[in-house]
Design an enzyme around this catalytic site. Structure first.
Site, PDB file in Angstrom:
ATOM      1  N   ASP A  72       0.833  -1.203   0.000  1.00 26.73           N
ATOM      2  CA  ASP A  72       0.000   0.000   0.000  1.00 26.73           C
ATOM      3  C   ASP A  72       0.868   1.252   0.000  1.00 26.73           C
ATOM      4  OD1 ASP A  72      -1.980   1.880   0.323  1.00 26.73           O
ATOM      5  OD2 ASP A  72      -2.350   1.419   2.427  1.00 26.73           O
ATOM      6  N   ASP A  95      -1.543   5.731  -5.159  1.00 24.24           N
ATOM      7  CA  ASP A  95      -1.916   4.823  -4.074  1.00 24.24           C
ATOM      8  C   ASP A  95      -2.250   3.431  -4.599  1.00 24.24           C
ATOM      9  OD1 ASP A  95      -2.747   3.611  -1.797  1.00 24.24           O
ATOM     10  OD2 ASP A  95      -4.569   4.787  -1.529  1.00 24.24           O
TER      11      ASP A  95
END
Ligand SMILES: *[C@@H]1O[C@H](CO)[C@@H](O)[C@H](O)[C@H]1NC(C)=O
Ligand SMILES: *[C@@H]1O[C@H](CO)[C@@H](O)[C@H](O)[C@H]1NC(C)=O
Ligand SMILES: *[C@@H]1O[C@H](CO)[C@@H](O)[C@H](O)[C@H]1NC(C)=O
Ligand SMILES: *[C@@H]1O[C@H](CO)[C@@H](O)[C@H](O)[C@H]1NC(C)=O
Ligand SMILES: *[C@@H]1O[C@H](CO)[C@@H](O)[C@H](O)[C@H]1NC(C)=O
Ligand SMILES: *[C@@H]1O[C@H](CO)[C@@H](O)[C@H](O)[C@H]1NC(C)=O
Length: 424
Positions: free
Chosen positions: A122, A311
């Site tokens: 992430d 992201d």
């Protein structure tokens, strides 16, 4: 200066000279790959509303979508006190059925103290945290959970805690330690690992992962020593000195599978020259300006002009609301639907290409045929878009919808992002 302190000074100087003269320890610099593969046992992927809820919660956005859900009792129904792990409400009809074992959607294997977990890489957060056996069994559900008592290398960090909390009251928190973490054959001996002892319902429902490997900047790490913030180094920060290049790359395929590679940029994975864009790391995200966009090649100014972040932990391309509105104005039959939580359209519609600015010098293009995120109905006649609006939240979140079309290098050495279009 007294003779004694003069002698100490000399001694220190001599020691320093010896240390400087010693040959640098030989560390083999290298690169390594981690697959992100599809779990063949997974019952289904995220639906559009789950994907919207997830990104809005992650960044604490309260506008448009969340407001609409609130008025229908949606988010309220999903928001469960972390301590109340027994309750399972289902008033919105979107709560996934209890996952079976190994229900993760994408599998990226990570070995922590000898135990294999599937963690989500992430780039939008900085904690390496995982489900642990210190959670009640009802919270663990189908997730793999780390058992610190079975790791001979785990060391608890006394008094330290971590906590991720979202604007809507959901979150996760727990205790902290260090352990040997091996990703793709490369080991960090003393990696800070964070064990969940409480997770809210949204994490229990998110059967995609057993936890996260945060790859944003270490300043966003949430560890505190019991009294003050003491951000721990991310895995990337720890391995960076041993890599051939201080980078990791995300190379995702249209189905969401792909490869993360550390230490190397594989030139065969993109067309043309890589474009490098400096990152604004003040917030701790891989952040950059994005004030322009193009729909079907027609250039437009983003009047809201919020900065954007890259992201890998978000499914959608979440853009300023005016950008989403302009895009779907060009899609026949599109509507922003409050029930579903975002823009939907007939699956038969032809979608134009979308381009978003990455800094001042690069436009990242996503072909129209890669923009649908999921179908909404069983008959597959209505589709949910992979581009959605941020409801005026003031930050744009560029997730998988973009990574499927763009090969992206995250450079921790000079804090920049490299972009190259993937071959179509
Ligand atoms: C937990 O949730 C259930 C179902 O919503 C509710 O009946 C119960 O009172 C809650 N318990 C606590 C401690 O909040
Ligand atoms: C939630 O509701 C939907 C639709 O009513 C149903 O299909 C699903 O099985 C329910 N999930 C749970 C966990 O009860
Ligand atoms: C391991 O990391 C912890 C936390 O960052 C630190 O306090 C400790 O000194 C480190 N130990 C070694 C042997 O590097
Ligand atoms: C950062 O490093 C890359 C790779 O070495 C280089 O090509 C690029 O020009 C650098 N970018 C900036 C903004 O310094
Ligand atoms: C960097 O990001 C911060 C926080 O979002 C913002 O206030 C600032 O204007 C940005 N700086 C530049 C040069 O874009
Ligand atoms: C809808 O799409 C899903 C996933 O691609 C497929 O399994 C299903 O058979 C389709 N349903 C219809 C009615 O075409």
């Amino acid at each position: 200066m007294s003779t004694i302190s003069a002698r100490i000074c000399l001694l220190v100087a001599l020691l320093a000279a010896v240390v400087l003269a010693a040959p640098a320890p030989k560390i083999q610099k290298r690169s390594f790959k981690v697959p992100r593969s599809l779990n063949p046992n997974h019952p289904r992927g995220l639906n559009g509303m789950d994907a919207m809820r997830k990104v809005y919660q992650k960044f604490g956005f309260t506008g448009g979508f969340i407001a609409a859900q609130k008025s229908q009792g949606g988010i309220e129904a999903l928001r469960i006190n972390a301590a109340n792990t027994t309750s399972r409400t289902n008033t919105t009809g979107t709560v996934a059925a209890n996952p079976g074992p190994n229900a993760a959607l994408f599998l990226s294997p990570v070995n922590v103290g000898g135990q294999m977990l599937n963690l989500d890489f992430d780039s939008g957060s900085s904690d390496l945290w995982m489900f642990s056996t210190q959670l009640p069994q009802s919270s663990i559900g189908g997730h793999a959970a780390f058992d610190a008592t079975k790791s001979t290398t785990f060391k608890a960090t006394t008094g330290a805690q971590w906590s991720i909390s979202y604007g809507d009251g959901s979150g996760a928190k727990g205790v902290v330690g260090t352990d040997v973490v091996n990703i793709g054959g490369v080991t960090v001996q003393n990696q800070t690992v964070e064990l969940a002892t409480a997770v809210s319902q949204s994490f229990i429902q998110d059967t995609n992962t057993d936890g996260l490997v945060g790859l944003a900047f270490s300043k966003l790490n949430t560890v505190n020593d019991g009294t003050k913030k003491t951000p721990a180094k991310t895995f990337f920060d720890n391995v960076m000195p041993n890599l051939d290049m201080p980078v990791f790359t995300a190379d995702l395929d249209p189905d969401g599978t792909g490869v993360y590679e550390f230490g190397k940029i594989d030139q065969s994975k993109f067309t043309g020259q890589m474009a490098w864009i400096p990152v604004n790391a003040t917030t701790g995200f891989w952040q950059f300006p994005s004030t322009k966009f193009a729909v079907g090649g027609q250039m437009m100014t983003n009047t809201a002009g919020s900065q954007a972040i890259a992201d890998t932990g978000t499914s959608l391309l979440l853009v300023d609301q005016n950008v989403a509105d302009s895009y779907y104005a060009k899609v026949q039959g599109a509507q922003n639907n409050a029930q579903v939580g975002g823009y939907i359209y007939p699956c038969s519609a032809t979608l134009p290409d979308m381009s978003v600015a990455i800094g001042d010098t690069y436009m990242a293009t996503i072909p129209g045929n890669m923009i649908t995120f999921a179908t909404v109905d069983a008959a597959n006649t209505t589709c949910f878009g992979g581009i959605q609006g941020n409801g005026g939240a003031g930050l744009q979140i560029y997730g998988d919808t973009m990574f499927k079309a763009q090969f992206v290098a995250f450079n921790g050495g000079n804090q920049s992002l490299g972009f190259g279009a993937k071959p179509t």
